[in-house]
Write an enzyme that holds these catalytic residues in place. Structure first.
Site, PDB file in Angstrom:
ATOM      1  N   LYS A 107       0.799  -1.290  -0.109  1.00  0.00           N
ATOM      2  CA  LYS A 107      -0.084  -0.085  -0.023  1.00  0.00           C
ATOM      3  C   LYS A 107       0.819   1.146   0.061  1.00  0.00           C
ATOM      4  O   LYS A 107       0.486   2.311  -0.682  1.00  0.00           O
ATOM      5  CB  LYS A 107      -1.229  -0.030   1.146  1.00  0.00           C
ATOM      6  CG  LYS A 107      -2.225  -0.796   0.906  1.00  0.00           C
ATOM      7  CD  LYS A 107      -3.303  -0.650   1.846  1.00  0.00           C
ATOM      8  CE  LYS A 107      -4.324  -1.669   1.618  1.00  0.00           C
ATOM      9  NZ  LYS A 107      -5.360  -1.695   2.748  1.00  0.00           N
ATOM     10  N   LYS A 131      -5.621 -10.843 -10.899  1.00  0.00           N
ATOM     11  CA  LYS A 131      -6.863 -11.119 -10.031  1.00  0.00           C
ATOM     12  C   LYS A 131      -8.011 -10.194 -10.292  1.00  0.00           C
ATOM     13  O   LYS A 131      -7.624  -8.872 -10.736  1.00  0.00           O
ATOM     14  CB  LYS A 131      -6.516 -11.162  -8.532  1.00  0.00           C
ATOM     15  CG  LYS A 131      -6.557 -12.508  -8.013  1.00  0.00           C
ATOM     16  CD  LYS A 131      -6.125 -12.437  -6.601  1.00  0.00           C
ATOM     17  CE  LYS A 131      -6.991 -11.621  -5.611  1.00  0.00           C
ATOM     18  NZ  LYS A 131      -6.522 -11.865  -4.271  1.00  0.00           N
ATOM     19  N   LYS A 185     -11.202  -4.268  -8.400  1.00  0.00           N
ATOM     20  CA  LYS A 185     -11.667  -2.992  -8.547  1.00  0.00           C
ATOM     21  C   LYS A 185     -10.530  -1.922  -9.481  1.00  0.00           C
ATOM     22  O   LYS A 185     -10.991  -1.250 -10.202  1.00  0.00           O
ATOM     23  CB  LYS A 185     -12.358  -2.273  -7.584  1.00  0.00           C
ATOM     24  CG  LYS A 185     -13.850  -2.465  -7.184  1.00  0.00           C
ATOM     25  CD  LYS A 185     -14.146  -1.804  -5.911  1.00  0.00           C
ATOM     26  CE  LYS A 185     -13.254  -1.881  -4.748  1.00  0.00           C
ATOM     27  NZ  LYS A 185     -13.584  -1.494  -3.422  1.00  0.00           N
TER      28      LYS A 185
END
Ligand code: TRP
Length: 328
Positions: A114, A195, A198
């Site tokens: 992140k 994968k 969004k």
């Protein structure tokens, strides 16, 4: 008295859920609610450690609540609420902060990932995120935590924090197990090497709230093989996997035979899959529409959940403060 073992899990309210999320988490939650004393939370405090739009947060929280209820989580069987409605979570986080070595947090792969995604906003919350997660779980002395593979490291840390605390202040917290959900790995519709997520744009996933027309459009654009014989490519494998899980069994069999014979028409496969997905989520869409017209009921569910959770949280905090020497 509830004699079932307790489990805790949470999802961040940060936008639409797609069928990968459904198969990875929600579907399991629904199955677990009969067996365990379930606590399913909306992790709003976690979700503000990333970039977000405050104007949208309230809607995202309500949206996830609606999804929880529409998919079949039963407020009679599980405690459903919003994390920030139980302020004890942040209180316990602070106490855990004082026993968690920084080096443990520096190892967290999600923090590293992140930090790359949001390099201009590597805030303390992002760093401390796993400690808040440990507080979520240990607050209720949960026996198990249903999570996906990507959260295992956080549950390991939760066990360590329980151990650090118990060693320093006396046995207080059980070490929770991870209940890993055997999730079929659903890939992006337009790039089967990634994968379903969004972050790869709306064409790459089917949202559980997508209207039938949208599902049809997205399926039409899904990539498949070129040519009709030979080994299944990852793109086709992904469509067959979805058909197997969400589709009519006879569709799955039929297209599999056609693929083996080399006579499959991918247009037809995708059309059948779109119809099956639409059917699969029809009861969900209906329930959701019904709940959308009853916002007071939905808020009531959250309020009752918060009351129940707070009772337990207060007991835990009382015990914790006693043990660390803060009760006068
Ligand atoms: N970090 C989890 C995720 O993003 C969400 C979460 C917050 C959670 N608190 C939790 C999951 C406690 C399990 C238990 O998926």
């Amino acid at each position: 008295m509830n004699t079932k073992q307790r489990i805790f899990s949470a999802i961040q309210p940060s936008g639409e859920l797609h069928i990968g999320n459904y198969l990875g988490a929600l579907k399991n939650f629904v199955e677990l609610q009969d067996k365990y004393d379930c606590f399913f939370f909306i992790a709003d405090y976690h979700s503000i450690s990333g970039e977000y739009d405050p104007q949208k947060k309230k809607k995202q929280i309500m949206d996830l609540t609606l999804n929880f209820l529409a998919i079949g989580l039963d407020p009679e069987k599980c405690t459903i609420t919003v994390q920030s409605q139980v302020p004890e979570h942040t209180e316990l986080t602070w106490i855990f902060n004082t026993i968690t070595p920084i080096s443990e947090l520096q190892r967290m792969t999600q923090f590293k990932d992140k930090s790359q995604d949001q390099e201009k906003n590597i805030n303390m919350g992002l760093f401390d995120y796993p400690v808040l997660q440990a507080a979520d779980i240990l607050m209720y002395k949960a026996y198990g935590v249903p999570v996906g593979q990507d959260q295992i490291q956080h549950i390991e840390l939760t066990r360590k924090i329980a151990r650090f605390f118990n060693n320093k202040f006396g046995k207080t917290f059980p070490e929770p197990k991870d209940i890993i959900t055997e999730t079929p790995k659903i890939m992006s519709l337009i790039d089967p090497t990634k994968k379903m997520s969004k972050s790869h744009g709306p064409k790459s996933y089917v949202g559980i709230n997508d209207e039938p027309e949208i599902i049809k459009q997205k399926m039409k654009k899904a990539v498949t093989d070129i040519g009709t014989t030979g080994k299944m490519t990852p793109a086709t494998e992904n469509l067959f996997l979805l058909l197997k899980i969400l589709g009519k069994p006879e569709h799955y069999k039929e297209f599999l035979v056609q693929h083996k014979k080399g006579i499959i028409k991918y247009g037809q496969l995708k059309e059948a899959l779109a119809d099956d997905i639409i059917n699969y989520f029809t009861p969900f869409r209906a329930k959701r529409k019904e709940l959308e017209s009853k916002p007071e009921y939905v808020k009531e569910v959250l309020a009752i959940g918060a009351d129940h959770a707070r009772k337990i949280a207060r007991e835990t905090m009382r015990e914790v403060k006693e043990k660390i020497g803060l009760v006068l």
